[in-house]
Design an enzyme around this catalytic site. Sequence first.
Site, PDB file in Angstrom:
ATOM      1  N   ASP A 104       0.232  -1.025   0.218  1.00  0.00           N
ATOM      2  CA  ASP A 104       0.499  -0.060  -0.219  1.00  0.00           C
ATOM      3  C   ASP A 104       0.699   1.390   0.302  1.00  0.00           C
ATOM      4  OD1 ASP A 104      -2.431   1.580   0.041  1.00  0.00           O
ATOM      5  OD2 ASP A 104      -2.942   1.420   2.586  1.00  0.00           O
ATOM      6  N   ARG A 166     -10.118 -13.659   6.089  1.00  0.00           N
ATOM      7  CA  ARG A 166      -9.090 -14.122   5.668  1.00  0.00           C
ATOM      8  C   ARG A 166      -9.296 -15.769   4.513  1.00  0.00           C
ATOM      9  NH1 ARG A 166      -4.695 -11.036   7.884  1.00  0.00           N
ATOM     10  NH2 ARG A 166      -4.702 -10.860   9.926  1.00  0.00           N
TER      11      ARG A 166
HETATM   12  P1  5GP Z   1       1.934  -1.098   3.301  1.00  0.00           P
HETATM   13  O1  5GP Z   1       3.228  -0.742   4.369  1.00  0.00           O
HETATM   14  O2  5GP Z   1       2.096  -0.848   2.712  1.00  0.00           O
HETATM   15  O3  5GP Z   1       1.058   0.372   4.049  1.00  0.00           O
HETATM   16  O4  5GP Z   1       0.876  -1.688   3.888  1.00  0.00           O
HETATM   17  C1  5GP Z   1       0.964  -3.191   3.606  1.00  0.00           C
HETATM   18  C2  5GP Z   1      -0.274  -3.252   4.596  1.00  0.00           C
HETATM   19  O5  5GP Z   1      -0.965  -3.071   5.117  1.00  0.00           O
HETATM   20  C3  5GP Z   1      -0.480  -5.071   4.169  1.00  0.00           C
HETATM   21  O6  5GP Z   1       0.422  -5.692   4.406  1.00  0.00           O
HETATM   22  C4  5GP Z   1      -1.495  -4.933   4.514  1.00  0.00           C
HETATM   23  O7  5GP Z   1      -1.166  -6.295   5.789  1.00  0.00           O
HETATM   24  C5  5GP Z   1      -2.247  -4.507   5.003  1.00  0.00           C
HETATM   25  N1  5GP Z   1      -2.828  -3.430   4.397  1.00  0.00           N
HETATM   26  C6  5GP Z   1      -3.099  -2.740   3.463  1.00  0.00           C
HETATM   27  N2  5GP Z   1      -4.246  -2.783   2.492  1.00  0.00           N
HETATM   28  C7  5GP Z   1      -4.952  -3.469   2.309  1.00  0.00           C
HETATM   29  C8  5GP Z   1      -5.929  -3.645   2.538  1.00  0.00           C
HETATM   30  O8  5GP Z   1      -6.701  -3.037   1.013  1.00  0.00           O
HETATM   31  N3  5GP Z   1      -6.594  -4.476   2.482  1.00  0.00           N
HETATM   32  C9  5GP Z   1      -6.510  -5.058   3.802  1.00  0.00           C
HETATM   33  N4  5GP Z   1      -7.028  -5.693   4.310  1.00  0.00           N
HETATM   34  N5  5GP Z   1      -5.305  -5.252   4.484  1.00  0.00           N
HETATM   35  C10 5GP Z   1      -4.579  -3.734   3.765  1.00  0.00           C
END
Ligand code: 5GP
Length: 184
Positions: A104, A166
Site C-alpha cells: 500500500d 481471511r
Molecule cells: P503498507 O505498509 O504498504 O502501507 O501496508 C501494507 C500492509 O497493510 C499489508 O501487508 C496489509 O496488512 C495492510 N493493508 C494494506 N492495504 C490493505 C487492504 O486493502 N486490505 C487489507 N485487509 N489490508 C491491507
Amino acid sequence: MTYRIAELKEYISREALQQRVAELGAQISRDYAGQDLVLVAVLKGSVVFLSDLMRYITVPHSVDFMATSSYGNSTESSGVVRIVKDLSMSITGRNVLIVEDIIDTGHTLHYLLRILNERGPSAIHVVTLLDKKERREVAIEVDYVGFEIPNAFVVGYGLDFNEYYRNLPAIFVPKEGFFQGETD
Ligand code: 5GP
C-alpha cells in the site's frame, strides 16, 4: 458471528487468482533455477498466497515467517512499522524472496528490506499478490506483482477486516456502508 457476504463485491475471482499465482510460480521457478532460495512470508495476510505460490514453485526452497504490525484494527496505514515476530533461520548468504499480500504505502516493505539487508543476504527480491501503486509514499522496487489494484480496501484470500474474512477464496471489495455495520 456471520460474514456479511451480501455487502461484499467480488473483485478478483478464485480462478483468476489461481491462474495468476501459477504464472508467478512459473516465472519465479525460471528465475531461480539452480539457485538456493528462501521465501520469507509476512504474517498474517500472505499465508494463503504463500501456500498456493510455493506449490507452483518447482525449485527447492525453504520457508520462513515474519510478522510486523502496521494497521492494527483500522483500515488506514499508520506508517509506523515494528517486528512482532522474527525469522527462525539465518538469511546470511541466501537468496531471499519476500512474499507480501499487498503493498500500500510501502512503509512495511521499506522497513523489512532495511532490516533484512543488514543480515547480509546474497540478494533480496519481492513478490506481492496485490499492489496499490498509486498509494505509494516510499519508493521501493517490487520484482513480481500479481495484480495492480486501485485505492480500495480489499478482503479475502488472506486479507482481513478486523481479523476476519481471511478465509474467503477470492478478493472482495466492501460495498458502501460495510464499515459502519456490526462485525458480530
Ligand atoms: P503498507 O505498509 O504498504 O502501507 O501496508 C501494507 C500492509 O497493510 C499489508 O501487508 C496489509 O496488512 C495492510 N493493508 C494494506 N492495504 C490493505 C487492504 O486493502 N486490505 C487489507 N485487509 N489490508 C491491507
